[in-house]
Design an enzyme around this catalytic site. Structure first.
Site, mmCIF file in Angstrom:
data_model
loop_
_atom_site.group_PDB
_atom_site.id
_atom_site.type_symbol
_atom_site.label_atom_id
_atom_site.label_comp_id
_atom_site.label_asym_id
_atom_site.label_seq_id
_atom_site.Cartn_x
_atom_site.Cartn_y
_atom_site.Cartn_z
ATOM 1 N N LYS A 33 1.566 15.583 20.593
ATOM 2 C CA LYS A 33 1.778 15.944 19.158
ATOM 3 C C LYS A 33 2.402 17.137 18.936
ATOM 4 O O LYS A 33 3.009 17.655 18.149
ATOM 5 C CB LYS A 33 0.550 15.553 18.190
ATOM 6 C CG LYS A 33 0.182 14.191 17.973
ATOM 7 C CD LYS A 33 -1.261 14.202 17.340
ATOM 8 C CE LYS A 33 -1.379 12.675 17.147
ATOM 9 N NZ LYS A 33 -2.895 12.317 16.705
ATOM 10 N N ARG A 71 5.936 2.357 20.133
ATOM 11 C CA ARG A 71 5.602 0.787 20.457
ATOM 12 C C ARG A 71 5.848 -0.058 19.364
ATOM 13 O O ARG A 71 6.343 0.269 18.171
ATOM 14 C CB ARG A 71 4.071 0.666 20.845
ATOM 15 C CG ARG A 71 3.197 1.404 19.784
ATOM 16 C CD ARG A 71 1.990 1.000 19.743
ATOM 17 N NE ARG A 71 1.034 1.917 19.080
ATOM 18 C CZ ARG A 71 0.485 1.962 17.732
ATOM 19 N NH1 ARG A 71 1.365 1.003 16.883
ATOM 20 N NH2 ARG A 71 -0.075 2.910 17.139
#
Lengths: 463, 220
Positions: free
Chosen positions: A112, A306
């Site tokens: 992040k 994903r």
């Protein structure tokens, strides 16, 4: 050699991957743990192997070799965003295809702080705040003062700040600071918590976005430098622990009034998402998550490398050369090196799709997950309805306690928002889920919560 | 007290008639069975030593991803129903490879009989459990049989579906924690015993029962 995919997941996503493989004419093998032996994905698969854990890399690779698989589809959750697994799959003695982006993309986009720093460098808006972990409270106070002043100068009066553990997530290791006087004790508290829970004391300070909508951009890239998007989704309706419960595509209700030009905002966040995807040569499906304020400010939050649970609502409203798209099939095709065979101009969007997550949980008691046995599970089929579930309808099913008690995903299509909403309510009034808890009490689900929240779709909520 | 002396006699007779328990040995994960280290009828030993630092007898070798793992006995006993047909074959996780016919020890008999004598908290769900931090800390200082618990006190934490749920003691009266049936952080099946409590006034009687078992039952 014929391709054969190991489906390294469970539940409804395993079933959807099985379906995609069948459609593409690709062989597949499923894995399951003891707790899942009654799950539909196990019953419907011809080749299946019992493993110890869906997160056991060695077990998955041993089965892949034994079953002579050529690729692994990780689904979502478990190992899907574990770059070490993705790297091992492609770099081992007998390499396999990882059906997902490159391991480098998973590593970098999953970090992040790295992502925030890079996005900032590329001119992509991120939530105002620090981009390096802070370990010292004097430094934290200085950074907080700078941030406070900068927010004030932007016309935000009395802004709140969030003190967050770098290693945290899902609402863990986070506290709000409304007054700078509270900064030091809060910093100390979160730092101690982070050390205890994550073994990493790093802290970041960010502005709190008081009211927001959670918007996602669905991206697809190929190994041939092709990049397209499949529009946006709105995932603002979540549980108290920030888990999504209802999603809707497209992400903006273009028939509704916003205080800003929503078409322009949507175009901008899509363009920024594509910019980052191209920078990483992103070659799979992926979701770029954004926060948007009632004033039309938007900030990149994170990237999910994903297939997403809610991918099918994007697919329902996306048409490639007038044919409905299947994002899982696209993900498998690009992983095997195929070209997209279409460009953004060939993609059109039509209608509105809503996903309802049916879960055995008590929304009145803090979304308490429930275990138990489902004895009756029934709904009326409709042309506008797709139900994805691993729960059998012809025999009792005991919810395994090792996983989240997700029962089904209902994907509803409508020509417009009102129709999709009306149909969603019709479905929720129709579906029958009956069962009992281990104590013999009636099993509770979140159906009433979903009905209530349908009215709040496309609304801004407090963070 | 839930157990009478006459009942105790019956229970002991039952155990004497069949003083064994059968433990299946399962594969912990997938792999190839490369070698059996035992044959039918062999006597094997579980881990031993003060801290169980001496590993159990080797049973078979399981190979996965070019790594060989020796699967060892976790309990004493005699090997039976050995699946020699699986040699050099690929096996799935949790496949039964053999059974160990385990002679019950004095400690195990006490534990089984205490199940009928104590107030038992059973696992409400198949989940992982730990003692509540407050109870664990008192237990460390005072020891089993001495820690008092009151109604409404948090005694266990259940980790279940990614959440932690406290479990409270719900009986009226003066109870002490007498027996722990689970290993922290290990998966416990629903309805399996977790903790056994005894009313304070019954402690001397319970001690008598244990003495009686010790007199009548000696380890093999």
């Amino acid at each position: 050699m014929k391709e054969r995919v190991l489906i390294a997941n469970r539940g409804e996503i395993a079933l959807r991957i099985m379906e995609a493989c069948k459609d593409l004419g690709i062989d597949y093998v499923v894995v399951y743990t003891k707790e899942d032996q009654d799950s539909l994905h196990v019953r419907l698969a011809e080749k299946k192997y019992r493993i110890s854990d869906y997160k056991d890399m060695n077990d998955l690779l041993a089965v892949a070799d034994e079953a002579k698989c050529t690729a692994i589809h990780p689904g979502y959750g478990f190992l899907s965003e574990n770059y070490r697994f993705a790297r091992r799959v492609v770099k081992r003695g007998r390499p396999l295809i990882f059906i997902g982006p490159s391991w480098e993309a998973i590593r970098d986009l999953g970090n992040k702080l790295f992502l925030k720093k890079l996005a900032k460098d590329l001119g992509i808006p991120v939530i105002p705040g620090t981009t390096e972990p802070i370990y010292n409270e004097i430094e934290a106070e200085l950074k907080a003062e700078e941030l406070y002043e900068s927010l004030n100068s932007e016309g935000i009066n009395n802004p709140s700040l969030l003190v967050k553990a770098v290693a945290g997530g899902g609402g863990m290791g986070i506290a709000e600071v409304k007054d700078l006087e509270e900064l030091r004790p809060t910093f100390r508290k979160i730092k101690a918590y982070a050390k205890r829970l994550f073994g990493d004391e790093g802290i970041i300070i960010e502005a709190k976005i008081p009211t927001l909508q959670h918007i996602e951009v669905q991206i697809l890239g190929s190994k041939h430098g092709e990049y397209v998007h499949f529009g946006t989704r709105n995932c603002t309706i979540q549980s108290i622990s920030k888990q999504k419960r209802i999603e809707i595509a497209p992400g903006f209700n273009k028939e509704s009034k916003y205080a800003f030009d929503c078409r322009e905002a949507e175009a901008n966040i899509i363009n920024y998402s594509l910019k980052l995807a191209k920078y990483f040569k992103y070659d799979s499906v992926g979701t770029w998550e954004w926060l948007i304020t009632p004033e039309g400010k938007y900030f990149l939050m994170e990237v999910n490398t994903r297939i997403q649970v809610e991918n099918e609502i994007s697919a329902k409203i996306s048409f490639v050369k007038n044919k409905q798209v299947n994002l899982i099939k696209e993900q498998i095709r690009v992983a095997f090196g195929e070209k997209l065979k279409y460009s953004q101009e060939d993609i059109t969007f039509k209608g509105v799709s809503i996903e309802l997550r049916l879960i055995a949980e008590d929304t009145q008691r803090g979304f308490l997950p429930l275990s138990g046995t489902i004895t009756r599970f029934k709904w009326t089929p409709k042309p506008w309805l797709t139900v994805r579930t691993h729960v059998p309808q012809d025999q009792p099913y005991t919810i395994p306690t090792q996983f989240d008690p997700n029962l089904a995903l209902a994907i509803i299509y409508g020509n417009n928002f009102e129709e999709a909403k009306k149909r969603s309510l019709e479905f929720l009034n129709d579906i029958i889920i009956e069962g009992y808890t281990p104590k013999g009490e009636k099993l509770v689900t979140n159906i009433e919560f979903l009905k209530e929240k349908l009215e709040q779709l496309y609304q801004f909520v407090g963070s | 007290m839930k157990i009478e002396y006459q009942n105790l006699n019956l229970m002991l007779q039952k155990f004497k008639a069949n003083p064994y328990k059968i433990y299946p040995v399962l594969t912990p994960h997938t792999g190839y069975i490369k070698e059996f280290k035992v044959k039918e009828g062999d006597t094997v030993r579980g881990p031993s030593g003060k801290w169980l630092e001496k590993p159990g007898s080797p049973l078979f070798v399981l190979e996965r991803e070019k790594n060989q793992k020796i699967i060892r006995a976790k309990i004493n006993g005699i090997v039976q129903n050995l699946r020699t047909d699986l040699l050099n074959k690929f096996v799935e996780a949790e496949e039964t490879i053999l059974e160990i016919k385990h002679p019950l020890s004095q400690k195990e008999i006490i534990s089984e009989i205490l199940l009928s004598a104590l107030y038992i908290i059973k696992a409400p769900e198949t989940a992982r459990y730990i003692l509540s931090p407050a109870l664990a800390s008192r237990l460390e200082k005072q020891g089993l049989g001495k820690v008092k618990v009151k109604k409404g006190e948090e005694v266990l934490i259940m980790t279940f579906m990614k959440r932690e749920t406290p479990i409270y003691f719900s009986e009226d009266g003066n109870f002490v924690l007498y027996y722990i049936y689970f290993t922290p952080f290990q998966l416990v099946e629903r309805d399996q015993p977790l903790l056994g409590f005894c009313q304070e006034e019954n402690l001397p009687y319970l001690q008598k029962i244990i003495e009686r078992i010790k007199e009548e039952w000696s380890d093999f």
